[in-house]
Design a protein around this motif. Structure first.
Motif, PDB file in Angstrom:
ATOM      1  N   GLY A   1       0.721  -1.197  -0.110  1.00 25.70           N
ATOM      2  CA  GLY A   1       0.019  -0.097  -0.054  1.00 25.70           C
ATOM      3  C   GLY A   1       0.698   1.284   0.072  1.00 25.70           C
ATOM      4  O   GLY A   1       0.307   2.461   0.035  1.00 25.70           O
ATOM      5  N   ASN A   2       2.123   1.070  -0.438  1.00 19.50           N
ATOM      6  CA  ASN A   2       2.524   2.573  -0.331  1.00 19.50           C
ATOM      7  C   ASN A   2       2.552   3.223  -1.888  1.00 19.50           C
ATOM      8  O   ASN A   2       2.737   2.519  -2.846  1.00 19.50           O
ATOM      9  CB  ASN A   2       4.248   2.243  -0.155  1.00 19.50           C
ATOM     10  CG  ASN A   2       5.149   3.597  -0.098  1.00 19.50           C
ATOM     11  OD1 ASN A   2       4.893   4.538  -0.955  1.00 19.50           O
ATOM     12  ND2 ASN A   2       6.048   3.607   0.896  1.00 19.50           N
ATOM     13  N   PRO A   3       1.987   4.451  -1.825  1.00 16.03           N
ATOM     14  CA  PRO A   3       1.597   4.946  -3.148  1.00 16.03           C
ATOM     15  C   PRO A   3       2.815   4.986  -4.228  1.00 16.03           C
ATOM     16  O   PRO A   3       2.404   4.904  -5.475  1.00 16.03           O
ATOM     17  CB  PRO A   3       1.025   6.201  -2.719  1.00 16.03           C
ATOM     18  CG  PRO A   3       1.356   6.605  -1.517  1.00 16.03           C
ATOM     19  CD  PRO A   3       1.717   5.200  -0.751  1.00 16.03           C
ATOM     20  N   LYS A   4       3.767   5.039  -3.592  1.00 17.19           N
ATOM     21  CA  LYS A   4       5.111   5.197  -4.378  1.00 17.19           C
ATOM     22  C   LYS A   4       5.499   4.157  -5.079  1.00 17.19           C
ATOM     23  O   LYS A   4       5.818   3.894  -6.296  1.00 17.19           O
ATOM     24  CB  LYS A   4       6.450   5.654  -3.557  1.00 17.19           C
ATOM     25  CG  LYS A   4       6.316   7.379  -3.380  1.00 17.19           C
ATOM     26  CD  LYS A   4       7.606   7.668  -2.608  1.00 17.19           C
ATOM     27  CE  LYS A   4       7.725   9.279  -2.558  1.00 17.19           C
ATOM     28  NZ  LYS A   4       8.584   9.766  -1.348  1.00 17.19           N
ATOM     29  N   THR A   5       4.772   2.950  -4.582  1.00 13.84           N
ATOM     30  CA  THR A   5       5.300   1.710  -5.248  1.00 13.84           C
ATOM     31  C   THR A   5       4.266   1.519  -6.446  1.00 13.84           C
ATOM     32  O   THR A   5       4.775   1.075  -7.527  1.00 13.84           O
ATOM     33  CB  THR A   5       5.005   0.419  -4.225  1.00 13.84           C
ATOM     34  OG1 THR A   5       5.529   0.558  -3.095  1.00 13.84           O
ATOM     35  CG2 THR A   5       5.118  -0.832  -4.723  1.00 13.84           C
ATOM     36  N   ALA A   6       3.150   1.986  -6.241  1.00 13.88           N
ATOM     37  CA  ALA A   6       2.121   1.967  -7.533  1.00 13.88           C
ATOM     38  C   ALA A   6       2.755   2.819  -8.657  1.00 13.88           C
ATOM     39  O   ALA A   6       2.764   2.427  -9.815  1.00 13.88           O
ATOM     40  CB  ALA A   6       0.774   2.313  -6.850  1.00 13.88           C
ATOM     41  N   VAL A   7       3.044   4.020  -8.367  1.00 13.78           N
ATOM     42  CA  VAL A   7       3.814   4.970  -9.278  1.00 13.78           C
ATOM     43  C   VAL A   7       4.950   4.324  -9.851  1.00 13.78           C
ATOM     44  O   VAL A   7       5.087   4.179 -11.307  1.00 13.78           O
ATOM     45  CB  VAL A   7       3.803   6.526  -8.567  1.00 13.78           C
ATOM     46  CG1 VAL A   7       4.790   7.465  -9.660  1.00 13.78           C
ATOM     47  CG2 VAL A   7       2.632   6.824  -8.482  1.00 13.78           C
ATOM     48  N   PHE A   8       5.857   3.724  -9.126  1.00 19.03           N
ATOM     49  CA  PHE A   8       6.993   3.187  -9.646  1.00 19.03           C
ATOM     50  C   PHE A   8       6.652   2.011 -10.602  1.00 19.03           C
ATOM     51  O   PHE A   8       7.217   1.976 -11.647  1.00 19.03           O
ATOM     52  CB  PHE A   8       8.055   2.632  -8.618  1.00 19.03           C
ATOM     53  CG  PHE A   8       9.305   2.159  -9.126  1.00 19.03           C
ATOM     54  CD1 PHE A   8      10.349   2.737  -9.338  1.00 19.03           C
ATOM     55  CD2 PHE A   8       9.201   0.552  -9.289  1.00 19.03           C
ATOM     56  CE1 PHE A   8      11.739   2.117  -9.846  1.00 19.03           C
ATOM     57  CE2 PHE A   8      10.443  -0.146 -10.024  1.00 19.03           C
ATOM     58  CZ  PHE A   8      11.526   0.758 -10.212  1.00 19.03           C
ATOM     59  N   LEU A   9       5.638   1.429 -10.206  1.00 18.24           N
ATOM     60  CA  LEU A   9       5.229  -0.003 -11.155  1.00 18.24           C
ATOM     61  C   LEU A   9       4.889   0.609 -12.324  1.00 18.24           C
ATOM     62  O   LEU A   9       4.987  -0.056 -13.640  1.00 18.24           O
ATOM     63  CB  LEU A   9       4.216  -0.852 -10.392  1.00 18.24           C
ATOM     64  CG  LEU A   9       4.105  -2.034 -10.720  1.00 18.24           C
ATOM     65  CD1 LEU A   9       5.125  -3.059 -10.670  1.00 18.24           C
ATOM     66  CD2 LEU A   9       2.934  -2.738  -9.806  1.00 18.24           C
ATOM     67  N   VAL A  10       3.849   1.614 -12.308  1.00 22.32           N
ATOM     68  CA  VAL A  10       3.262   1.936 -13.514  1.00 22.32           C
ATOM     69  C   VAL A  10       4.415   2.513 -14.512  1.00 22.32           C
ATOM     70  O   VAL A  10       4.546   2.233 -15.796  1.00 22.32           O
ATOM     71  CB  VAL A  10       2.182   3.012 -13.484  1.00 22.32           C
ATOM     72  CG1 VAL A  10       1.878   3.902 -14.725  1.00 22.32           C
ATOM     73  CG2 VAL A  10       0.916   2.361 -12.611  1.00 22.32           C
ATOM     74  N   ALA A  11       5.315   3.454 -14.093  1.00 23.99           N
ATOM     75  CA  ALA A  11       6.446   3.824 -14.807  1.00 23.99           C
ATOM     76  C   ALA A  11       7.186   2.694 -15.560  1.00 23.99           C
ATOM     77  O   ALA A  11       7.693   2.728 -16.563  1.00 23.99           O
ATOM     78  CB  ALA A  11       7.357   4.818 -13.958  1.00 23.99           C
ATOM     79  N   MET A  12       7.439   1.767 -14.400  1.00 25.52           N
ATOM     80  CA  MET A  12       8.378   0.641 -15.049  1.00 25.52           C
ATOM     81  C   MET A  12       7.650  -0.143 -16.265  1.00 25.52           C
ATOM     82  O   MET A  12       8.401  -0.532 -17.112  1.00 25.52           O
ATOM     83  CB  MET A  12       8.478  -0.400 -13.900  1.00 25.52           C
ATOM     84  CG  MET A  12       9.543  -1.599 -14.227  1.00 25.52           C
ATOM     85  SD  MET A  12       9.508  -2.800 -12.725  1.00 25.52           S
ATOM     86  CE  MET A  12       8.276  -3.973 -12.909  1.00 25.52           C
ATOM     87  N   LEU A  13       6.156  -0.148 -15.829  1.00 24.41           N
ATOM     88  CA  LEU A  13       5.589  -1.085 -17.241  1.00 24.41           C
ATOM     89  C   LEU A  13       5.643  -0.334 -18.381  1.00 24.41           C
ATOM     90  O   LEU A  13       5.725  -0.781 -19.457  1.00 24.41           O
ATOM     91  CB  LEU A  13       3.970  -1.369 -16.706  1.00 24.41           C
ATOM     92  CG  LEU A  13       3.882  -2.481 -15.409  1.00 24.41           C
ATOM     93  CD1 LEU A  13       2.320  -2.366 -15.110  1.00 24.41           C
ATOM     94  CD2 LEU A  13       4.226  -3.897 -15.957  1.00 24.41           C
ATOM     95  N   VAL A  14       5.624   1.067 -18.371  1.00 26.86           N
ATOM     96  CA  VAL A  14       5.851   1.898 -19.461  1.00 26.86           C
ATOM     97  C   VAL A  14       6.968   1.706 -20.057  1.00 26.86           C
ATOM     98  O   VAL A  14       7.198   1.449 -21.215  1.00 26.86           O
ATOM     99  CB  VAL A  14       5.660   3.366 -19.246  1.00 26.86           C
ATOM    100  CG1 VAL A  14       5.982   4.500 -20.199  1.00 26.86           C
ATOM    101  CG2 VAL A  14       3.984   3.623 -18.703  1.00 26.86           C
ATOM    102  N   GLY A  15       8.099   1.701 -19.060  1.00 22.56           N
ATOM    103  CA  GLY A  15       9.432   1.467 -19.604  1.00 22.56           C
ATOM    104  C   GLY A  15       9.797  -0.039 -20.257  1.00 22.56           C
ATOM    105  O   GLY A  15      10.311  -0.005 -21.371  1.00 22.56           O
TER     106      GLY A  15
END
Lengths: 141, 148
Positions: free
Chosen positions: B116-130
């Motif tokens: 549930g850390n929101p930064k995890t979710a943002v990192f994950l979305v950016a990583m998927l884009v990458g």
């Protein structure tokens, strides 16, 4: 941050190594998470469902440990929002270009004694350590 | 054997995620503390990776030497052995840079989403884009091959 008990860390690692081998020995697939996640973004006949289940397992297994076996699990991300976005993009692109990450190269590739994986692992470990040195000790102060 | 393959994909993923959480590898602060050799160094990742390789190296070697096929499929699907090239070196260096900046690599980023850390979710979305961009970059150019 409390240190993780030596035996817990060693046993956790052993379990991870066993899981990587199990996927190879049973299903004949490499447990490379960057590759599995990337392949979920494009349609792949017959190879999509297992990858989805694998990724769901990754989340579910972590939840089982962090919520049931040894709660609470605290996740600390010190980096700011812009850096989180930039690093995410870089990790995604880099692992695709390099053909793998800590799991595919670092665990499976090293265990297959692949030269490419050994080289990749040494490089990303060294660059990651150098990055931390620069951000924490040279510019972070 | 499709059902068995799917079941064990879930089981293997589950074990992998459980193990990552057990070693606190899902926590970027833990990973960065290992990478921070000049700081308050934390050896957890070393023990964890050591434990993984102690188990995985002999098992993989045994399977590669003794088994002709995996239990639930006809062939082992493994990367073709190639040379060390610029793409491997450059890509791995890029990955190391991103890993060192935040402390997340792909597996832990997916596993720790549940905490549930929101930064995890943002990192994950950016990583998927990458990952998507990287896949496009590394995709063989079919059109060109056909034209040639």
């Amino acid at each position: 941050m409390e240190p993780v008990n030596f035996w817990v860390a060693l046993l956790g690692g052993g379990l991870l190594g066993f899981s990587a081998w199990l996927l190879f020995a049973l299903n004949g697939r490499i447990a490379g998470i960057s590759g599995i996640a990337a392949a979920l973004l494009t349609p792949a006949r017959g190879e999509w469902a297992w990858r989805l289940l694998y990724v769901l397992g990754l989340a579910g297994g972590a939840a089982l440990f962090g919520y049931v076996v040894d709660p609470p699990k605290v996740i600390t991300v010190d980096a700011g929002w812009p850096l989180v976005v930039i690093a995410g993009l870089i990790v995604g692109v880099g692992t695709r270009l390099g053909g793998g990450c800590t799991s595919g190269h670092g665990i499976c590739g090293m265990s297959r004694l692949s030269i490419r994986s050994v080289v990749a692992t040494l490089i990303f470990m060294a660059v990651a350590a150098a990055t931390v040195f620069v951000t924490r000790h040279l510019i972070g102060g | 054997m499709t059902a068995a393959r799917l079941l064990f994909a879930l089981v293997c993923g589950g074990l992998f995620g459980f193990a990552l959480a057990m070693g606190d590898m899902v926590n970027p602060a833990r990973v960065l503390a290992f990478l921070d050799i000049a700081g308050n160094w934390d050896p957890t990742l070393l023990f964890f990776m050591g434990g993984a390789l102690i188990v995985a190296v002999p098992l993989f070697q045994l399977t590669l030497r003794r088994a002709n096929a995996p239990l639930f499929d006809r062939n082992f699907v493994r990367p073709t052995a190639g040379a060390v090239d610029v793409k491997l070196v450059g890509g791995s260096a890029l990955f190391g840079l991103g890993w060192g900046l935040v402390g997340y690599c792909p597996g832990p980023a997916i596993s720790s989403l549940v905490f549930g850390n929101p930064k995890t979710a943002v990192f994950l979305v950016a990583m998927l884009v990458g990952l998507y961009l990287g896949s496009v970059l590394t995709r063989p150019r079919i059109g060109q091959a056909a034209a040639a």
